[in-house]
Design a protein around this motif. Sequence first.
Motif, PDB file in Angstrom:
ATOM      1  N   ILE A 314       0.857  -1.143  -0.045  1.00 23.05           N
ATOM      2  CA  ILE A 314       0.127   0.049   0.005  1.00 23.05           C
ATOM      3  C   ILE A 314       0.899   1.166   0.100  1.00 23.05           C
ATOM      4  O   ILE A 314       0.607   2.268  -0.672  1.00 23.05           O
ATOM      5  N   GLN A 315       1.948   1.278   0.779  1.00 21.78           N
ATOM      6  CA  GLN A 315       2.559   2.305   0.766  1.00 21.78           C
ATOM      7  C   GLN A 315       3.283   2.785  -0.498  1.00 21.78           C
ATOM      8  O   GLN A 315       3.204   4.119  -1.233  1.00 21.78           O
ATOM      9  N   ASP A 365      13.736   8.659   8.110  1.00 19.96           N
ATOM     10  CA  ASP A 365      13.733   7.708   9.023  1.00 19.96           C
ATOM     11  C   ASP A 365      13.670   8.500  10.379  1.00 19.96           C
ATOM     12  O   ASP A 365      13.185   7.871  11.414  1.00 19.96           O
ATOM     13  N   CYS A 368      10.195   9.001  11.713  1.00 18.04           N
ATOM     14  CA  CYS A 368       9.543   7.515  12.044  1.00 18.04           C
ATOM     15  C   CYS A 368      10.194   7.122  13.490  1.00 18.04           C
ATOM     16  O   CYS A 368       9.149   6.650  14.231  1.00 18.04           O
ATOM     17  N   LEU A 369      11.182   7.393  13.777  1.00 16.19           N
ATOM     18  CA  LEU A 369      11.562   6.927  15.008  1.00 16.19           C
ATOM     19  C   LEU A 369      11.058   7.709  16.294  1.00 16.19           C
ATOM     20  O   LEU A 369      10.667   7.307  17.208  1.00 16.19           O
ATOM     21  N   PRO A 372       6.489   6.750  15.788  1.00 15.01           N
ATOM     22  CA  PRO A 372       6.108   5.835  15.091  1.00 15.01           C
ATOM     23  C   PRO A 372       4.617   5.615  14.657  1.00 15.01           C
ATOM     24  O   PRO A 372       4.646   4.988  13.249  1.00 15.01           O
ATOM     25  N   SER A 373       3.791   5.836  15.311  1.00 12.79           N
ATOM     26  CA  SER A 373       2.431   5.386  14.870  1.00 12.79           C
ATOM     27  C   SER A 373       1.679   6.687  14.000  1.00 12.79           C
ATOM     28  O   SER A 373       1.156   6.445  13.218  1.00 12.79           O
ATOM     29  N   GLN A 376       4.113   6.343   9.431  1.00  2.05           N
ATOM     30  CA  GLN A 376       4.268   5.004   9.145  1.00  2.05           C
ATOM     31  C   GLN A 376       4.848   4.746   8.003  1.00  2.05           C
ATOM     32  O   GLN A 376       5.607   3.786   7.889  1.00  2.05           O
ATOM     33  N   LEU A 378       7.954   4.553   5.411  1.00  4.55           N
ATOM     34  CA  LEU A 378       9.322   4.827   5.311  1.00  4.55           C
ATOM     35  C   LEU A 378       9.681   4.138   3.906  1.00  4.55           C
ATOM     36  O   LEU A 378       8.995   3.180   3.153  1.00  4.55           O
ATOM     37  N   GLY A 379      10.743   4.564   3.325  1.00  5.72           N
ATOM     38  CA  GLY A 379      11.046   3.721   1.980  1.00  5.72           C
ATOM     39  C   GLY A 379      11.783   4.953   1.083  1.00  5.72           C
ATOM     40  O   GLY A 379      11.772   6.071   1.318  1.00  5.72           O
ATOM     41  N   LYS A 380      11.944   4.295  -0.188  1.00  3.88           N
ATOM     42  CA  LYS A 380      12.661   5.315  -1.140  1.00  3.88           C
ATOM     43  C   LYS A 380      11.868   5.136  -2.312  1.00  3.88           C
ATOM     44  O   LYS A 380      11.131   4.186  -2.755  1.00  3.88           O
TER      45      LYS A 380
END
Lengths: 501, 353
Positions: A314-315, A365, A368-369, A372-373, A376, A378-380
């Motif tokens: 989904i992301q 990152d 998100c740290l 976190p909720s 949600q 992350l990615g590239k």
Amino acid sequence: ETIITLNKAKIKIWVLTGDKQETAINIAYSCNVFEDEMDGVFMIEGKDSETILQELRGKMKPESLLESDPVNIYLKKKPKRTFTMPEELPRGDYGLVINGYSLAFALEGNLELELLRTASLCKGVICCRMTPFQKAQVVELVKSMIKAAHIGVGISGQEGMQAMLNSDFAFSQFCYLQRLLLVHGRWSYNRMCKFLSYFFYKNFVFTLVHFWYAFFNGFSAQAVYDTWFITCYNLIYTSLPVLGLSLFEQDVNETWSLHFPELYIPGQHNLYFNKKEFVKCLIHGIYSSFVLFFVPMGTIYNSERSDGKDISDIQTFCLIVQTSLIWMVTVQIALKTTYWTMISHFFIWGSLGFYFCILFFLYSDGLCLMFPSIFQFLGKALSQIWLSLILSVILCVIPAFGYQFLQPLVFDRINHCKTRPPQVRVRTKLKHPSLRRSAYAFSHKQGFGALITSGKTTKTKPNKKNSFPVKKKESSDISTRIVAFQEKSISGVPSTIPLKF
Amino acid sequence: MTWSATARGAHQPDNTAFTQQRLPAWQPLLSASITLPLFFCAGLAFIGLGLGLYYSSNGIKELEYDYTGNPGTGNCSVCAAEGQGRAPPPNCSCAWYFSLPELFPGPVYLYYELTNFYQNNRRYGVSRDDAQLSGLPSALHHPVNECAPYQFSAAGLPIAPCGAIANSLFNDSFSLWHQRRPGGPYVEVPLDRAAIAWWTDYHVKFRNPPLVNGSLALAFRGTAPPPNWHRPVYELSPDPNNTGFINQDFVVWMRTAALPTFRKLYARIRQGNYTAGLPRGAYRVNITYNYPVRVFGGHKLIIFSNISWMGGKNPFLGIAYLVVGSLCILMGFVMLVVYIRYQDQNDEDDDDE
């Protein structure tokens, strides 16, 4: 010259004045409200309702005495005041002159509509010998029945500041009206229409993607976008470009606007944003949302990344759809903008760049740290995203591009005007030699007195004292100040005081 | 009151380019000399790109097997029939035999695919606690309400990991055996189960709670595993780097799919003798059939695939680019014809005037 130009833009001029009839007609001819080439000038001078009715109907269109005429049918049924005057085309250029006394009858009941209908067919209307209250009545009549958008313009002249204080726009010379209408009014209409159709389009695309997605998520109302994107879409990513469009857009520059008053006509006929345009915008939105959903869906269906990991989550899907959407609406507004100032460039490309900055920031990152909720995702970015993006944007833009290219060819309007040199106005044969106009400044007819004493010009007020309402109103440099009041003398005989001009 | 002239220009607005709408601007006009070449170039570029993508996708080999166990489809139907209507289904294994006529070029990836499984359902998708999964001890014992009904166990203990996504973890397992010579023994092919999840998921988003006395089990004390799980989360794997919340299978599963038909990476085959791919020969896949999909009409598939620069086998992009490219060129021709026709007409009109 202003009135000539306004006439070219198919704007009809009505003059409401308290002057005598001859004065008013002379001024009308000198200001080009009436022209010598007009086919006829009608005078309505009846003293009672029936004569006025005959004059109104008979002089312009003898067919109106028929029973099947729509206005006659309306008058018989007497519905509420939401009747909109049907558009009728006159068979030539006509002018109408009506004086205050006849107007008092004409503004009652059934004759109101006849008056309006006849007057709407004329190129210019002179209402002379009017009291201030009658002026207000006529304006009210035209506003309610014709239902045109209207503004009040005050021209500050020698008579003072009253008009300026009451109006939407105020300036000092009548000739500035030309600029107001033909340049700023036209630009404003153009900008408003572009803004509206674009705004509807971008929200249709944004929302209708969920319709297509519903078939694939069990109709569970899963959003196709990240929640933060939904928040920021209308607020941050797409607000500045559309603001730039509505502030700076000019389809034709001011010199051409003044040169070609005919360009004003589309605004009068509501051509740039009406139901048809809205439906076009809706269809374009539906098509764009279809492309916007199915191209990313096809891209990620059962597919993997170049390192084997799956990208059908989904992301990634949300990311592809979001980015394609932003690109798509940006390209769309870039196509719609015809007047690219530095600010437009900054708003449009800046918003796009800003979107990418926010994207990298939200998806980093660190955030998100910390939360976190909330954050949600992350990615590239991946190469398939770019391929899918290019495809969906081009697929959406092709119809718009093609339409924009073909429209001036097939339905030429502005560009044709631009390429044609201005024509010299050909003066037709004089139909009414000006020798027939009276050169006298004084009236040979009765004055105001009978009208006022008949009581038809007063508003009924609850506690009416023994004085007429006193109004000071200036509406143009032709109008005059009227002060009229009646005083009971000691012996009880009313006396009138002559009017001042 | 007459119009009194105050200081000349006192109320006059500024005469700058900005306020008087005279900003310098570029006013493009979509003329034929720009649009038509643009359409043709775009069309050609797209066709070229489409051909590249299509052939690249065609070069990828894929081998798949539906092991749902519908009657008459192989020996997994025995397992499927046994598991019918019994929860939890009993332990059952089935096997898939296949042979490769030639080398299956590597690196080879092993996927499992599920159909008709709506991981993108909204209630399902929000049923997780990311704070818990990131290892916060406070969240470990207090899962969020969205996880309900998988928030607290029957005994009242907080479930870790909570939520419906975690509860529905895919628990079939596969092992690949290769028969080098006909009639010879089957040798197990090593499956690389490491690094199958996204790097950011494994290293940043999912973390185990801090160890208590060096033990993960103690860190999870006071919590219960999800109802459908056979083992608690800290026993998912003997490898301490692959157990708890950072178990690779678990992390892969928790990355919810966008469509009802999806595949997830199970393992890579790139070690030892199989670095170059799967050589020809007979193979057997041993499947531990645990996951019940027939109840909702879904299918389970196992897929071997190799990967190119643009990912797995997906002809959609290639075909789409080809179609759009040809559409561009077609529209370019149509517009050219219309342009020529109307240009002639306009010239006639201008001549008539």
